[in-house]
Design a protein around this motif. Structure first.
Motif, PDB file in Angstrom:
ATOM      1  N   PRO A   1       0.828  -1.210   0.000  1.00 15.19           N
ATOM      2  CA  PRO A   1       0.000   0.000   0.000  1.00 15.19           C
ATOM      3  C   PRO A   1       0.857   1.252   0.000  1.00 15.19           C
ATOM      4  CG  PRO A   1      -0.022  -1.045   2.167  1.00 15.19           C
ATOM      5  CD  PRO A   1       0.649  -2.001   1.240  1.00 15.19           C
TER       6      PRO A   1
ATOM      7  N   GLU B   1      -3.013   5.382   0.629  1.00 11.80           N
ATOM      8  CA  GLU B   1      -3.864   4.273   1.037  1.00 11.80           C
ATOM      9  C   GLU B   1      -3.696   3.952   2.518  1.00 11.80           C
ATOM     10  OE1 GLU B   1      -3.933   1.822  -3.206  1.00 11.80           O
ATOM     11  OE2 GLU B   1      -2.275   1.578  -1.799  1.00 11.80           O
TER      12      GLU B   1
ATOM     13  N   THR C   1     -14.634   8.047   2.519  1.00  6.55           N
ATOM     14  CA  THR C   1     -13.434   7.313   2.121  1.00  6.55           C
ATOM     15  C   THR C   1     -12.272   7.713   3.009  1.00  6.55           C
ATOM     16  OG1 THR C   1     -12.820   9.009   0.508  1.00  6.55           O
ATOM     17  CG2 THR C   1     -14.208   7.198  -0.279  1.00  6.55           C
TER      18      THR C   1
ATOM     19  N   GLY D   1      -7.882   6.290   4.312  1.00  6.65           N
ATOM     20  CA  GLY D   1      -6.844   5.263   4.337  1.00  6.65           C
ATOM     21  C   GLY D   1      -7.085   4.238   5.423  1.00  6.65           C
TER      22      GLY D   1
ATOM     23  N   ILE E   1      -6.008  -4.388  -2.732  1.00  6.14           N
ATOM     24  CA  ILE E   1      -6.351  -3.193  -1.963  1.00  6.14           C
ATOM     25  C   ILE E   1      -7.474  -2.478  -2.700  1.00  6.14           C
ATOM     26  CG2 ILE E   1      -5.494  -1.006  -1.038  1.00  6.14           C
ATOM     27  CD1 ILE E   1      -2.682  -2.305  -1.041  1.00  6.14           C
ATOM     28  N   THR E   2      -8.685  -2.636  -2.221  1.00  3.95           N
ATOM     29  CA  THR E   2      -9.858  -2.126  -2.918  1.00  3.95           C
ATOM     30  C   THR E   2     -10.878  -1.593  -1.912  1.00  3.95           C
ATOM     31  OG1 THR E   2     -10.897  -4.309  -2.894  1.00  3.95           O
ATOM     32  CG2 THR E   2      -9.594  -3.747  -4.840  1.00  3.95           C
ATOM     33  N   SER E   3     -11.861  -0.901  -2.435  1.00  4.47           N
ATOM     34  CA  SER E   3     -13.013  -0.485  -1.637  1.00  4.47           C
ATOM     35  C   SER E   3     -14.273  -0.927  -2.357  1.00  4.47           C
ATOM     36  CB  SER E   3     -13.023   1.040  -1.435  1.00  4.47           C
ATOM     37  OG  SER E   3     -13.069   1.703  -2.678  1.00  4.47           O
TER      38      SER E   3
ATOM     39  N   LEU F   1     -11.205   1.084   2.597  1.00  2.00           N
ATOM     40  CA  LEU F   1     -10.170   0.292   1.935  1.00  2.00           C
ATOM     41  C   LEU F   1      -9.888  -0.973   2.746  1.00  2.00           C
ATOM     42  CD1 LEU F   1      -7.549   2.972   0.818  1.00  2.00           C
ATOM     43  CD2 LEU F   1      -8.856   1.461  -0.683  1.00  2.00           C
TER      44      LEU F   1
END
Length: 586
Positions: free
Chosen positions: A243, A247, A312, A314, A355-357, A402
């Motif tokens: 990351p 992030e 949103t 980190g 590493i996603t949302s 995340l």
């Protein structure tokens, strides 16, 4: 009061400065067949962005708070009263000048320090069936990254800069990585029947991240040339990505993303129904009384301007995402066709712990499809405004955290063709680079939909990935001048079927004309003149036929890729333009 004329609309100025850049390196021979290379460096860069023309919430409220048309209740900063309910044309340049009379901005500073040592050469002997020695490389590297974003007061305030979406609070972070690596290239067979060459290669790397721990990666592959004009190649590897600072350390902020639908909006939702109860509970969680929440059911407005609030930020607990990739292909350089070469490669990439949302569709579905209880994790992840029950205003909106829960998988074929030929009057060069994507699937969490996004666009798919695309360039050379035509092709795409089904279930959906973007052809014409041996002049006409992008509406895709109704991340949004450049060599 002096009359002020201003141009409506935001204006952005960006300045990037390299503050410091120092590099060093030492190379030498340890033996006749082994070399060493020690290098390093340190650099700092700064990117400053300044915006004007956006307007601020504070000035809008100050201008609206007036009891007459000449003065504001608070006349500071030259306030000019505004009537938001006036007829068309009643907003004057003076009023607009006051609203837009401020600037705001952010400054991003990054640094990178690195040191690297490498030993490379050959082992001094070769395979019994080859003449070229086995070669190797072994080394170590250290890198340290830092980054900081500093914003002015206006930019840090939520909802203060009109039209900017999320606030940008100050943030800083750093991490370092220490790595060791080794690589080996082994020519096994050369100049034998059916084995013009056979070469194997292998490599490995161990990386220790201060934030994400230790991770191993490796690769193995090779190439076989049965005859000189044909090469078959393949590679298998375990790759990884740690990351980045954003992030890891970005603070949680409420911003905007695109969505034209809200399952709780409209008169079709009734108080006391299972859906109405869930919607009311989300309004109460936002700060409304139960009675107020119940009164809003059936009157919740659709998202303003096709946008909703999203939260949103980190996640300092993120780990490394890992990928398994393999490729196999061939390179052809037939001797009977001088000047021609071709390569065809199949690729297969699978990313685990990505590493996603979650996508907007994922969050909606986790609560409403099928309908969950008001206290379920999926429904608690949606926060509503206590005043009107919408996903705008002061709502926290949809939580898009995340995590390392994502999975990404894609495969397809890359093709490259080249041909060069000299004529008496000059030369001809043809090149073609194309891609066919078979699949591009994305699953944000184990409970999310495993979405196929090849040939589709929506808020749930990122940048458009057409099934077919290619670039073809034709270049004619005449002495010291050449003329080149680049043909860029993007296959037709359409609105994601799963997103359409979700929209219809929520009582919405895009217009029929917005559900398909046809194939696009762009042509760029470039002419280069060698004026002297040291001076070249290049003239270009980009998007020669002035193709205009298809308008699909601002709520069709995510803000990152469809900001402007036309998917400027994929299609040319500027039309035909001309470029002139000069190059001088000393």
């Amino acid at each position: 009061m002096a009359r002020r004329f201003v141009e409506a609309g935001p204006r952005l100025s960006t300045y990037t400065t390299t503050l410091f850049d120092y590099r060093f390196g030492v190379r030498g021979d340890i033996a006749s067949n082994v070399q060493f290379d020690v290098s390093g460096g340190y650099g700092e860069s700064e990117n400053a962005q300044r915006q004007s023309g956006n307007g601020t919430l504070t000035r809008l409220r100050q201008a609206a708070l007036a009891t007459n048309t000449a003065t504001c209740v608070d006349n500071s900063n030259g306030c000019v009263p505004i009537n938001l309910f006036g007829a068309e044309g009643t907003i004057t340049p003076d009023q607009l000048g006051f609203l837009l009379g401020v600037t705001n901005g952010t400054t991003t500073k990054t640094t990178l320090a690195q040191a690297r040592g490498l030993l490379s050469g050959d082992v001094g002997f070769a395979s019994p069936f080859a003449s070229e020695a086995i070669s190797f490389a072994i080394g170590a590297e250290y890198r340290k990254y830092t980054a900081a974003v500093v914003s002015d007061e206006l930019t840090q305030r939520p909802n203060e800069v009109l039209g900017n979406g999320a606030a940008s609070p100050d943030v800083s972070g750093q991490y370092d990585v220490t790595e060791g690596f080794a690589e080996l290239i082994v020519p096994l067979v050369a100049e034998r029947p059916f084995f013009h060459s056979l070469t194997l290669e292998a490599g490995g790397r161990v990386s220790s991240y201060s934030t994400a721990g230790t991770n191993w990666t490796w690769k193995a592959g090779g190439s076989w040339e049965p005859v000189q004009s044909i090469k078959i190649r393949g590679n298998y590897q375990k790759a990884a990505r740690a990351p980045n600072i954003g992030e890891l350390f970005s603070p949680a902020v409420i911003g905007l993303d695109n969505s034209a639908v809200d399952p709780c909006a409209g008169a079709g939702v009734t108080a006391g129904s299972p859906l109405g109860q869930v919607c009311a509970a989300q309004i109460v969680a936002g700060g409304a009384t139960p009675a107020r929440a119940q009164s809003l059911i059936g009157n919740i407005p659709l998202p303003s301007a096709g946008q909703i609030n999203v939260t949103t930020g980190g996640n300092a607990s993120l780990g490394v995402e890992k990928a398994t990739t393999w490729t196999i292909g061939a390179v052809l350089q037939p001797q009977f066709f001088p000047g021609f070469s071709a390569s065809v490669d199949y690729y297969n990439i699978s990313v685990q712990d990505a590493i996603t949302s979650p996508t907007i569709g994922d969050v909606f579905n986790a609560c409403y499809t099928p309908l969950q209880g008001a206290t379920s994790p999926g429904c608690v992840a949606i926060g509503r405004d206590p005043i009107d029950g919408s996903l705008n205003g002061t709502a926290s909106g949809l939580a898009l955290p995340l995590s390392n829960l994502g999975r990404i998988k894609t495969d397809g074929i890359d093709v490259a063709l080249n041909y060069n030929h000299r004529f008496g009057f000059g030369g001809l060069a043809l090149s073609f680079i194309g891609n066919w994507t078979n699949s591009n699937k994305f699953q944000a969490t184990p409970t999310s939909v495993n979405r196929e996004c090849v040939g589709y666009y929506s808020v749930n798919c990122g940048s458009i990935q057409p099934e077919f695309s290619f670039n073809q360039r034709t270049t004619l050379t005449f002495g010291v001048a050449d003329i080149s035509l680049l043909w860029r092709y993007i296959d037709a795409v359409r609105y994601e079927p799963l997103a359409l089904a979700d929209d219809i279930a929520a009582g919405g959906g895009p217009l029929d004309d917005f559900r398909r973007i046809g194939a696009e052809h762009y042509f760029d014409l470039t002419t280069r003149f060698g004026v002297t041996d040291n001076f070249d002049l290049t003239l270009s006409a980009l998007n020669l036929f002035d193709n205009q992008p298809k308008v699909v509406g601002g709520s069709i895709g995510s803000t990152a890729y469809n900001s402007g109704n036309v998917y400027p991340s994929t299609y040319d949004a500027l039309g035909r333009r001309f470029v002139a450049s000069a190059r001088l060599r000393f």
